[in-house]
Design a protein around this motif. Sequence first.
Motif, PDB file in Angstrom:
ATOM      1  N   LEU A 182       0.562  -1.182   0.055  1.00  0.00           N
ATOM      2  CA  LEU A 182       0.249  -0.201  -0.265  1.00  0.00           C
ATOM      3  C   LEU A 182       0.896   1.111  -0.536  1.00  0.00           C
ATOM      4  O   LEU A 182       2.333   1.450   0.784  1.00  0.00           O
ATOM      5  N   LYS A 183       0.155   2.706  -0.830  1.00  0.00           N
ATOM      6  CA  LYS A 183       1.265   3.832  -0.837  1.00  0.00           C
ATOM      7  C   LYS A 183       0.622   4.122   1.007  1.00  0.00           C
ATOM      8  O   LYS A 183      -0.063   3.991   1.437  1.00  0.00           O
TER       9      LYS A 183
ATOM     10  N   ALA B 201      -1.669   6.015   3.149  1.00  0.00           N
ATOM     11  CA  ALA B 201      -3.414   5.627   3.003  1.00  0.00           C
ATOM     12  C   ALA B 201      -4.180   5.352   4.137  1.00  0.00           C
ATOM     13  O   ALA B 201      -4.136   5.390   4.873  1.00  0.00           O
ATOM     14  N   ARG B 202      -5.316   5.406   3.749  1.00  0.00           N
ATOM     15  CA  ARG B 202      -6.309   6.233   4.378  1.00  0.00           C
ATOM     16  C   ARG B 202      -6.859   4.501   4.819  1.00  0.00           C
ATOM     17  O   ARG B 202      -8.049   4.003   3.716  1.00  0.00           O
ATOM     18  N   ILE B 203      -7.441   4.037   5.724  1.00  0.00           N
ATOM     19  CA  ILE B 203      -7.293   2.382   6.058  1.00  0.00           C
ATOM     20  C   ILE B 203      -8.836   2.779   7.255  1.00  0.00           C
ATOM     21  O   ILE B 203      -8.376   3.322   7.947  1.00  0.00           O
TER      22      ILE B 203
ATOM     23  N   PHE C  83      -0.300   4.805   8.511  1.00  0.00           N
ATOM     24  CA  PHE C  83      -1.011   4.907   7.676  1.00  0.00           C
ATOM     25  C   PHE C  83      -2.033   5.986   8.851  1.00  0.00           C
ATOM     26  O   PHE C  83      -2.062   5.482   9.830  1.00  0.00           O
ATOM     27  N   ASP C  84      -3.248   5.846   7.983  1.00  0.00           N
ATOM     28  CA  ASP C  84      -4.166   7.153   8.403  1.00  0.00           C
ATOM     29  C   ASP C  84      -5.258   6.067   8.540  1.00  0.00           C
ATOM     30  O   ASP C  84      -6.422   5.604   8.072  1.00  0.00           O
TER      31      ASP C  84
ATOM     32  N   ASP D  94      -8.807   4.631   1.324  1.00  0.00           N
ATOM     33  CA  ASP D  94      -8.114   3.848   0.135  1.00  0.00           C
ATOM     34  C   ASP D  94      -8.326   2.498   0.277  1.00  0.00           C
ATOM     35  O   ASP D  94      -8.370   1.517  -0.717  1.00  0.00           O
ATOM     36  N   HIS D  95      -8.668   2.005   1.553  1.00  0.00           N
ATOM     37  CA  HIS D  95      -8.046   0.146   1.449  1.00  0.00           C
ATOM     38  C   HIS D  95      -9.273  -0.018   2.696  1.00  0.00           C
ATOM     39  O   HIS D  95      -9.215   1.090   3.344  1.00  0.00           O
TER      40      HIS D  95
ATOM     41  N   LYS E 213     -12.249   3.500  -2.626  1.00  0.00           N
ATOM     42  CA  LYS E 213     -12.399   4.568  -3.656  1.00  0.00           C
ATOM     43  C   LYS E 213     -12.625   3.407  -4.439  1.00  0.00           C
ATOM     44  O   LYS E 213     -11.927   2.266  -4.158  1.00  0.00           O
TER      45      LYS E 213
ATOM     46  N   GLY F 138      -9.224   0.738  -4.688  1.00  0.00           N
ATOM     47  CA  GLY F 138      -8.860   0.541  -3.444  1.00  0.00           C
ATOM     48  C   GLY F 138      -9.510  -1.157  -3.441  1.00  0.00           C
ATOM     49  O   GLY F 138     -10.078  -2.031  -3.657  1.00  0.00           O
TER      50      GLY F 138
END
Length: 214
Positions: free
Chosen positions: A37-38, A41-43, A62-63, A101-102, A129, A132
Amino acid sequence: MTTDTADAHWNAQWSNVSADSKWLTPEQDVIDWAKTLKPGARILDLGAGVGRHALWLAQQGFDVVALDAAPEGIEAIQAAGGVDTVLARMDSLPFEDQEFDHVLSWNVIYHGDERVLNRTIFEIHRVLKPAGSFLGTMLSGRRVPFELEKYEGREISRNTWVFDAPGTDKMHPHYFCSARDLLALFDGFEVRWLQDQEHEKPGSWHWHLIMERL
């Protein structure tokens, strides 16, 4: 009648988690997935329990938002700090469309019948998204005979079983499925990885899956 009742069992479990509990250690599949994952990324950790994955993911930068229906789990995550928490049910997510994002949901979404599961998967698709990923697990139909060797059980609706197993969450409805059923449920997703695996005990078959939102 609602069938997603297992959070009552887990809420009691989360009120007394020992320091060496497996529920505090992130799964290797989650660690491996996170590497793809980047950064930042918002998870959404859907059904976060006491935060073994949410807290670890946040530590990796991660967020993360941790959601669970069990207040004791949410309180444990809040006490650890560093992760936003939400007390809510998995089939009615209080988030905007395409907010994440995930999404991660480990050993969670099969707690209920097919109606609950369909609503939950719809919600996962909605908050993701496009492109995602969703990393999750489902109970394999291969597991049902092993459970019936140990407990009296009955199928209360299609693929949904309860077992006479006091002290466990098996007293609550669980959904078991074949690969064909699983793929039909995840319409709107592309399969990136799907494998039927045993967990710690013989016969404890779970589907492990990574899906990409179309």
